[in-house]
Write a protein that holds these residues in place. Structure first.
Motif, short mmCIF file in Angstrom:
data_model
loop_
_atom_site.label_atom_id
_atom_site.label_comp_id
_atom_site.label_asym_id
_atom_site.label_seq_id
_atom_site.Cartn_x
_atom_site.Cartn_y
_atom_site.Cartn_z
N PHE A 84 -5.68 -2.84 2.37
CA PHE A 84 -6.85 -2.10 1.89
C PHE A 84 -6.49 -1.35 0.61
O PHE A 84 -5.32 -1.01 0.39
CB PHE A 84 -7.31 -1.07 2.94
N TRP A 87 -9.73 3.25 -1.34
CA TRP A 87 -11.07 3.63 -0.90
C TRP A 87 -11.49 2.93 0.40
O TRP A 87 -12.61 3.12 0.86
CB TRP A 87 -12.09 3.33 -1.99
N HIS A 89 -11.53 -0.49 0.89
CA HIS A 89 -11.99 -1.86 0.74
C HIS A 89 -10.88 -2.83 1.16
O HIS A 89 -9.71 -2.66 0.79
CB HIS A 89 -12.39 -2.16 -0.71
N ARG A 90 -11.25 -3.86 1.89
CA ARG A 90 -10.28 -4.87 2.30
C ARG A 90 -9.91 -5.71 1.08
O ARG A 90 -10.78 -6.32 0.43
CB ARG A 90 -10.87 -5.77 3.39
N THR A 265 -16.59 -13.46 -5.83
CA THR A 265 -16.25 -12.65 -4.65
C THR A 265 -14.98 -13.20 -3.99
O THR A 265 -14.58 -14.34 -4.22
CB THR A 265 -17.40 -12.66 -3.63
#
Length: 563
Positions: A84, A87, A89-90, A265
């Motif tokens: 992670f 913050w 997020h993965r 993404t």
């Protein structure tokens, strides 16, 4: 009147107890190509002389003190997993020391990954092998993704639409470590086949691939499952195996899995943990979880092993190259130390007992080198049917033997340095931990020996091609001729034997074949002092079990002058 000398207590005089004497200097700032006569001769012999200038440049670069220091840094400040960001997020990223990126960037810039595909002229694989070996000689961990990027090309070419997108990126000589770098035009490849329950039995694979649409070759699938070994997880894309489902076809199939999807993404690629390995420390190996991960089918449904097998064959060749590179590092460091350290009135290299050990190590290194480069030439685009049949069997045979010889060769070389060899400040402790990976990766001993049996049964022309190759040396050495006769008998005896009996004899036969191949190549290509000593020491009646047990009459000085 007595005068007391003034003493500045704030700056005390140095307290010197001894002077450092009789220690070898660091083996740095040497040219690892021009100093390696065995390699340069082999490159010229097998049509790679056109790249002598670039190979000389590589040899000079990897021999520098700065490159060797980068190799040390990459293996002592090891990769760190970050699942992670700060913050939450993965991200599933692995952070490497900048030294690792400098090393792999240089290897890619010199085409150690895919230059043989980019310029497939005669000797292309020879030149690529020499470049790969020199980089691997100093820092072997980065060679894993470099090898896989080289080996993936023929598998990708089975799916032209996929190849059109990815092959140009693999051929690029630029290196960008960031997965999501803007307008990234290059790519490093990995692969991941093994799972917890199967290991080498890849057909026991339980990862499932469900079509996102109609399915079939070139179509997107969603993969769910776990991979027990995924090497170089920061690669841009991977070839993986999974059980395809759907009307387009079922069964174990091959898929290309990108880390970054076309829309920018991140694909689902959960790195569960990094493996705490014996060696290969600079290269991260991981366990990964796939959960609706997007993959594109490469090749036909249910033909996954057949699709990926050429990649496996090429990486097996690189296992040979890597083990051979390790032998070169080991013997070079051992000889360097012995030529710079004295005991009992003369240098270690001039002591008969040490000279015998060094010469024996040099024989092993030379035999591996001439075999590795001969096999590289057999993988060139101009290889005919007999040459392809020869490489099919000989690559497996050499992979079994040379990779198994690597660890003990490293140990004996380490011992030549005495206590220094056992200390991590010197490179041979790291090399000793590194060598076993080539024997394990892409099929450990039994897997390779059984693959040799499979090739003999399914492709009998490979046996004829192998026999034709080793028979080119007939008539030059009576001991070798007798060994070649024994190998023919052993191969004949395997015909019609029950599978269980064949398995029991597989290792013995593969060992005999490997020694036949190495000895025959040395007879053809190396000086008589080298080939005669190797044959006497490995297949002669007075052969020993440990390094340094050479038969009487061996010209150790002539052997060592080449190393």
């Amino acid at each position: 009147m007595t005068v007391t000398p003034h003493r500045d207590v704030t700056h005390p005089a140095p307290h010197v107890t001894h002077e450092v004497l009789n220690q070898a200097t660091a083996r740095v700032d040497v040219n690892e190509y021009t100093l390696n006569a065995v390699l340069t001769e082999a490159v010229d012999r097998h049509d790679g002389g056109w790249a002598a200038t670039e190979l000389t440049e590589i040899g000079e670069y990897v021999g520098t003190e700065s490159f060797q220091h980068d190799a040390e840094l990459a293996n002592t400040i090891t990769p760190q997993l970050h699942t992670f960001d700060r913050w939450g997020h993965r991200i599933d990223e692995v952070e490497y020391h900048p030294a690792y990126h400098r090393i792999i960037s240089a290897a890619v810039a010199h085409g150690a990954h895919t230059r043989s595909w980019a310029d497939p002229r005669p000797g292309a694989n020879v030149v690529r092998a020499a470049a790969f070996m020199m980089f691997s000689q100093i820092e072997p961990g980065h060679a894993c993704p470099v090898s896989m990027t080289h080996a993936v090309i023929p598998s990708l070419q089975l799916q032209p639409d996929v190849a059109a997108q990815w092959v140009p990126r693999a051929l690029s000589r630029s290196y960008e470590p960031r997965l999501d770098a803007p307008a990234k035009q290059s790519a490093i490849f990995g692969m991941s086949m093994t799972e917890k329950q199967g290991g080498s039995d890849v057909r026991a694979n339980t990862t499932v691939a469900v079509p996102a649409g109609a399915g079939g070759p070139g179509a997107e699938y969603l993969l769910t499952g776990h991979k027990w070994f995924c090497s170089a997880p920061m690669s841009d894309a991977f070839l993986v195996l999974a059980q395809a489902k759907g009307a387009a076809g079922e069964g174990l199939s091959c898929f290309l899995l990108p880390r970054i999807l076309p829309d920018g993404t991140r694909n689902v690629f959960r790195i569960q943990r990094l493996k705490d390995k014996l060696g290969n420390k600079s290269n991260a190996s991981s366990e990964i979880e796939l959960d609706g991960t997007v993959g594109v089918m490469v090749g036909e449904p249910g033909r996954g092993v057949r699709t990926i097998i050429e990649m496996v064959a090429r990486t097996r060749l690189d296992c040979i190259l890597g083990s051979t590179a390790g032998m070169r590092q080991s013997v070079a460091e051992a000889i360097w130390h012995a030529r710079h350290r004295a005991a009992f009135g003369r240098t270690l290299a001039d002591q008969p007992a040490m000279a015998s050990v060094l010469a024996d190590l040099a024989l092993e290194s030379e035999a591996a080198t001439v075999t590795a480069i001969r096999l590289a030439r057999a993988h060139d685009e101009d290889a005919g049917a007999q040459e392809r049949a020869f490489r099919r069997l000989a690559t497996a045979v050499a992979k079994y033997w040379i990779c198994k010889r690597g660890p003990h060769h490293a140990y004996e070389s380490l011992e030549c340095l005495g206590g220094n060899g056992y200390v991590e400040d010197f490179p041979l402790a790291r090399r000793y931990r590194e060598q076993p990976v080539m024997a394990v990766w892409e099929g450990s001993g039994n897997v390779i020996a059984l693959d040799v049996l499979r090739a003999m049964t399914r492709e009998p022309e490979s046996v004829a091609a192998f026999d034709a190759e080793v028979s080119l040396a007939r008539g030059a050495n009576a001991t070798l001729d007798a060994h070649l006769d024994r190998v023919r008998i052993q191969l004949g005896e395997l015909t019609g034997v029950a599978p269980e009996q064949a398995q029991l004899r597989a290792r013995t036969v593969v060992e005999s074949m490997a020694l036949a191949l190495q000895a025959s190549l040395l007879v053809r290509f190396s000086p008589a002092a080298t080939s005669d000593a190797f044959i006497a020491a490995r297949i002669g009646e007075s052969r020993g079990h440990e390094y340094g047990t050479l038969p009487a009459g061996v010209d150790t000085r002539a052997i060592l002058l080449r190393h």
